[in-house]
Design an enzyme around this catalytic site. Structure first.
Site, PDB file in Angstrom:
ATOM      1  N   ASP A   1       9.197  54.427 -19.130  1.00 54.49           N
ATOM      2  CA  ASP A   1       9.359  53.016 -19.130  1.00 54.49           C
ATOM      3  C   ASP A   1       9.901  52.338 -20.230  1.00 54.49           C
ATOM      4  O   ASP A   1       9.354  51.823 -21.500  1.00 54.49           O
ATOM      5  CB  ASP A   1       8.002  52.557 -19.202  1.00 54.49           C
ATOM      6  CG  ASP A   1       7.486  50.985 -19.021  1.00 54.49           C
ATOM      7  OD1 ASP A   1       8.661  50.468 -18.755  1.00 54.49           O
ATOM      8  OD2 ASP A   1       6.502  50.660 -18.717  1.00 54.49           O
TER       9      ASP A   1
ATOM     10  N   TYR B   1       1.229  42.147 -12.636  1.00 53.80           N
ATOM     11  CA  TYR B   1       1.992  41.080 -12.709  1.00 53.80           C
ATOM     12  C   TYR B   1       1.345  39.833 -12.468  1.00 53.80           C
ATOM     13  O   TYR B   1       0.693  39.706 -11.564  1.00 53.80           O
ATOM     14  CB  TYR B   1       3.342  41.120 -12.116  1.00 53.80           C
ATOM     15  CG  TYR B   1       4.357  42.395 -12.632  1.00 53.80           C
ATOM     16  CD1 TYR B   1       4.758  42.402 -14.261  1.00 53.80           C
ATOM     17  CD2 TYR B   1       4.584  43.320 -12.172  1.00 53.80           C
ATOM     18  CE1 TYR B   1       5.363  43.293 -14.577  1.00 53.80           C
ATOM     19  CE2 TYR B   1       5.589  44.384 -12.619  1.00 53.80           C
ATOM     20  CZ  TYR B   1       5.919  44.470 -13.918  1.00 53.80           C
ATOM     21  OH  TYR B   1       6.501  45.285 -14.365  1.00 53.80           O
TER      22      TYR B   1
HETATM   23  P1  NAD Z   1       5.988  40.456 -17.925  1.00 56.77           P
HETATM   24  O1  NAD Z   1       6.988  40.761 -18.871  1.00 56.77           O
HETATM   25  O2  NAD Z   1       6.368  40.532 -16.491  1.00 56.77           O
HETATM   26  O3  NAD Z   1       5.277  38.942 -18.136  1.00 56.77           O
HETATM   27  C1  NAD Z   1       4.525  38.686 -19.258  1.00 56.77           C
HETATM   28  C2  NAD Z   1       3.216  38.026 -19.397  1.00 56.77           C
HETATM   29  O4  NAD Z   1       3.348  36.652 -18.804  1.00 56.77           O
HETATM   30  C3  NAD Z   1       2.335  38.516 -18.189  1.00 56.77           C
HETATM   31  O5  NAD Z   1       1.263  39.188 -18.765  1.00 56.77           O
HETATM   32  C4  NAD Z   1       2.245  37.424 -17.159  1.00 56.77           C
HETATM   33  O6  NAD Z   1       0.817  37.455 -16.858  1.00 56.77           O
HETATM   34  C5  NAD Z   1       2.409  36.230 -18.061  1.00 56.77           C
HETATM   35  N1  NAD Z   1       2.702  35.084 -17.291  1.00 56.77           N
HETATM   36  C6  NAD Z   1       3.286  35.072 -16.094  1.00 56.77           C
HETATM   37  N2  NAD Z   1       3.514  33.561 -15.701  1.00 56.77           N
HETATM   38  C7  NAD Z   1       2.659  33.078 -16.458  1.00 56.77           C
HETATM   39  C8  NAD Z   1       2.361  31.493 -16.643  1.00 56.77           C
HETATM   40  N3  NAD Z   1       2.685  30.669 -15.837  1.00 56.77           N
HETATM   41  N4  NAD Z   1       1.347  31.263 -17.789  1.00 56.77           N
HETATM   42  C9  NAD Z   1       0.971  32.163 -18.492  1.00 56.77           C
HETATM   43  N5  NAD Z   1       1.312  33.317 -18.590  1.00 56.77           N
HETATM   44  C10 NAD Z   1       2.385  33.804 -17.642  1.00 56.77           C
HETATM   45  O7  NAD Z   1       4.879  41.320 -18.069  1.00 56.77           O
HETATM   46  P2  NAD Z   1       4.847  42.850 -18.679  1.00 56.77           P
HETATM   47  O8  NAD Z   1       4.653  42.635 -20.217  1.00 56.77           O
HETATM   48  O9  NAD Z   1       5.944  43.825 -18.289  1.00 56.77           O
HETATM   49  O10 NAD Z   1       3.382  43.433 -18.056  1.00 56.77           O
HETATM   50  C11 NAD Z   1       2.806  43.249 -17.020  1.00 56.77           C
HETATM   51  C12 NAD Z   1       1.724  44.143 -16.678  1.00 56.77           C
HETATM   52  O11 NAD Z   1       2.015  45.230 -16.346  1.00 56.77           O
HETATM   53  C13 NAD Z   1       0.732  44.131 -17.910  1.00 56.77           C
HETATM   54  O12 NAD Z   1      -0.632  43.991 -17.512  1.00 56.77           O
HETATM   55  C14 NAD Z   1       1.088  45.241 -18.481  1.00 56.77           C
HETATM   56  O13 NAD Z   1       0.078  45.770 -19.120  1.00 56.77           O
HETATM   57  C15 NAD Z   1       1.196  46.310 -17.232  1.00 56.77           C
HETATM   58  N6  NAD Z   1       1.844  47.404 -17.457  1.00 56.77           N
HETATM   59  C16 NAD Z   1       1.608  48.679 -16.919  1.00 56.77           C
HETATM   60  C17 NAD Z   1       2.205  49.624 -17.400  1.00 56.77           C
HETATM   61  C18 NAD Z   1       1.781  51.088 -16.687  1.00 56.77           C
HETATM   62  O14 NAD Z   1       0.849  50.894 -15.815  1.00 56.77           O
HETATM   63  N7  NAD Z   1       2.234  52.115 -16.996  1.00 56.77           N
HETATM   64  C19 NAD Z   1       3.410  49.521 -17.956  1.00 56.77           C
HETATM   65  C20 NAD Z   1       3.896  48.496 -18.443  1.00 56.77           C
HETATM   66  C21 NAD Z   1       3.097  47.257 -18.186  1.00 56.77           C
END
Ligand code: NAD
Length: 414
Positions: free
Chosen positions: A129, A227
């Site tokens: 990832d 997301y």
């Molecule tokens: P991202 O970079 O897409 O977004 C960052 C954050 O912005 C997210 O938490 C999202 O909820 C928030 N956001 C979006 N619109 C918003 C708004 N209007 N106001 C406030 N916040 C807002 O997200 P990311 O860091 O790539 O991660 C997304 C999710 O996926 C997380 O829960 C993460 O833990 C999960 N994830 C899972 C795996 C896995 O299962 N292996 C791997 C990576 C990430």
């Protein structure tokens, strides 16, 4: 099987797809590794260090002729023209935001594998990832940029010359980058608050030391695959208005919000900026040429508002820590490659869920379902190309122009 690393050509890009340690791993799996001379310079890996690890240092033309070409970002036009049918290219190819490149790779007969399409919910894909590894680095660096720009201390300091109160930091968006920004600001001694539109992130934010802010005007907005979903116009305005009150009470605001397949949401409006005290700092990790999370932010620049708020357009953060970012990316891409290699050869199987998720072109055609869909809606797959990332801006139109309130001052955030 010849696997090569070519030097990145995107402006300001310092990362490299493999570090010497990863060369050793790939060689033990039966691959012959070629590295373009100078490919590791930006991440402080010399040609000699690759040769010592067992790689052959070659010209760009020779590197581009290998069976498998490894990249961090996208190949440039000349590189695509140099490729031949049957070759494999692996990198962060952003196929959903750069359909022209995908089409060119398909036309070249190349098998293109995109690291930003890794299905994030498959446990076996976690070591691959790259989005998470690079977001982690970006979150860390964003907190440091905020601390460096801020003209006061982050920690509480009690000295003979007086007492400094700790800085109040607000992190908006608590995904991978946001959580790392919270942890880093906390370790520097700041008092940290955080907000995300997905309420389930509260526990994670609290576990790294933030106080979670709940807005009363906007309900939960969790979308597919962990997301956030895009907010409606009414929700967006209510959110901006309520957030403005919190923003005004903080010294440093770090914004990391992203929504799959769309431009980053605008969280800090011009009015919110005006309500901040002079000397406050905002680090906008969503900054792109199309606008970011903050009104008036400019990617790669620090902008000072009329009322003395520094807005850092923090794009390309992973590249600014090229050694760490390359080491992590090399582990991600090696993990994927080792998953695909059987008896020293690459064996591709699109019946495998993970491979079907990452292979975007094959046999002269675009083969990924998210790219061949006939409707024109932005895909909402649980992958990264379907969203804009800090260093790969979305191709969506900004919500509104963010002009007028700011003026640029010299100085880069990096
Ligand atoms: P991202 O970079 O897409 O977004 C960052 C954050 O912005 C997210 O938490 C999202 O909820 C928030 N956001 C979006 N619109 C918003 C708004 N209007 N106001 C406030 N916040 C807002 O997200 P990311 O860091 O790539 O991660 C997304 C999710 O996926 C997380 O829960 C993460 O833990 C999960 N994830 C899972 C795996 C896995 O299962 N292996 C791997 C990576 C990430």
């Amino acid at each position: 099987m010849k696997v090569s690393v070519v030097k990145e050509t995107a402006p300001g890009e310092r990362r490299v797809a493999l570090v010497p340690e990863a060369v050793v791993k790939l060689r033990s799996a039966g691959a012959e590794v070629l590295v373009q001379s100078g490919a590791g310079d930006g991440a402080w890996h010399t040609d000699d260090s690759y040769a010592d690890a067992g790689a052959t240092v070659v010209s760009r033309a020779d590197a581009l002729a290998a069976d498998v070409v490894l990249l961090v970002g996208k190949p440039d036009t000349a590189a695509v023209s140099a490729m031949r049918p049957g070759q494999v290219v692996i990198g962060l190819l952003a196929p959903l935001t750069d359909p022209d490149l995908t089409a060119a790779l398909a036309a070249a007969g190349v098998t293109a594998i995109s690291m930003d399409m890794i299905p994030r919910t498959l446990p076996r894909a976690q070591p691959m990832d790259a989005l998470s590894s690079q977001a982690n680095i970006a979150g860390y660096k964003a907190a440091l940029l905020g601390a460096t720009q801020f003209g006061r201390f982050f920690p509480l300091l009690i000295t003979a010359a007086g007492t400094a109160r700790p800085a109040k930091v607000l992190v908006l968006g608590t995904g991978v980058a946001g959580l790392q920004a919270i942890g880093t600001a906390r370790r520097l001694g700041a008092v940290v608050s955080a907000y995300d539109v997905r309420p389930e992130t509260r526990t994670e934010a609290e576990s790294v030391g933030a106080t979670f802010i709940e807005l009363t005007s906007v309900g939960p907005a969790s979308g597919e695959g962990g997301y956030a979903r895009a907010l409606t116009e009414d929700e967006r305005m209510a959110q901006q208005q309520e957030l403005a009150g919190h923003i005004a009470r903080h010294d440093v605001v770090i914004t990391t919000a992203q929504v799959p397949g769309r431009r980053p949401p605008l969280l800090v409006t011009e009015d919110a900026l005006k309500s901040m005290a002079p000397g406050s700092v905002i680090v906008d990790m969503g900054a792109s040429t199309l606008g970011g999370n903050v009104a008036g932010s400019v990617p790669g620049e620090t902008v000072l508002t009329e009322n003395g708020v520094a807005v850092i357009g923090a794009s390309g953060l992973p590249s600014s820590m090229a050694a760490a970012a390359s080491a992590m990316y090399a582990r991600n891409i090696s993990a994927l490659l080792l998953y695909l290699v059987k008896d020293g050869e690459l064996v591709l199987d699109r019946d495998d869920e993970l491979q079907a998720g990452v292979i975007i072109t094959s046999g002269g055609a675009i083969v990924h379902p998210a790219l061949t869909a006939t409707d024109s809606q932005p895909p909402q797959a649980d992958t990264a190309s379907s969203r804009s990332s800090p260093d790969q801006p979305s191709d969506q139109t900004p919500d509104q122009p963010d002009e007028g309130a700011t003026r640029a001052v010299p100085g880069s955030p990096r």
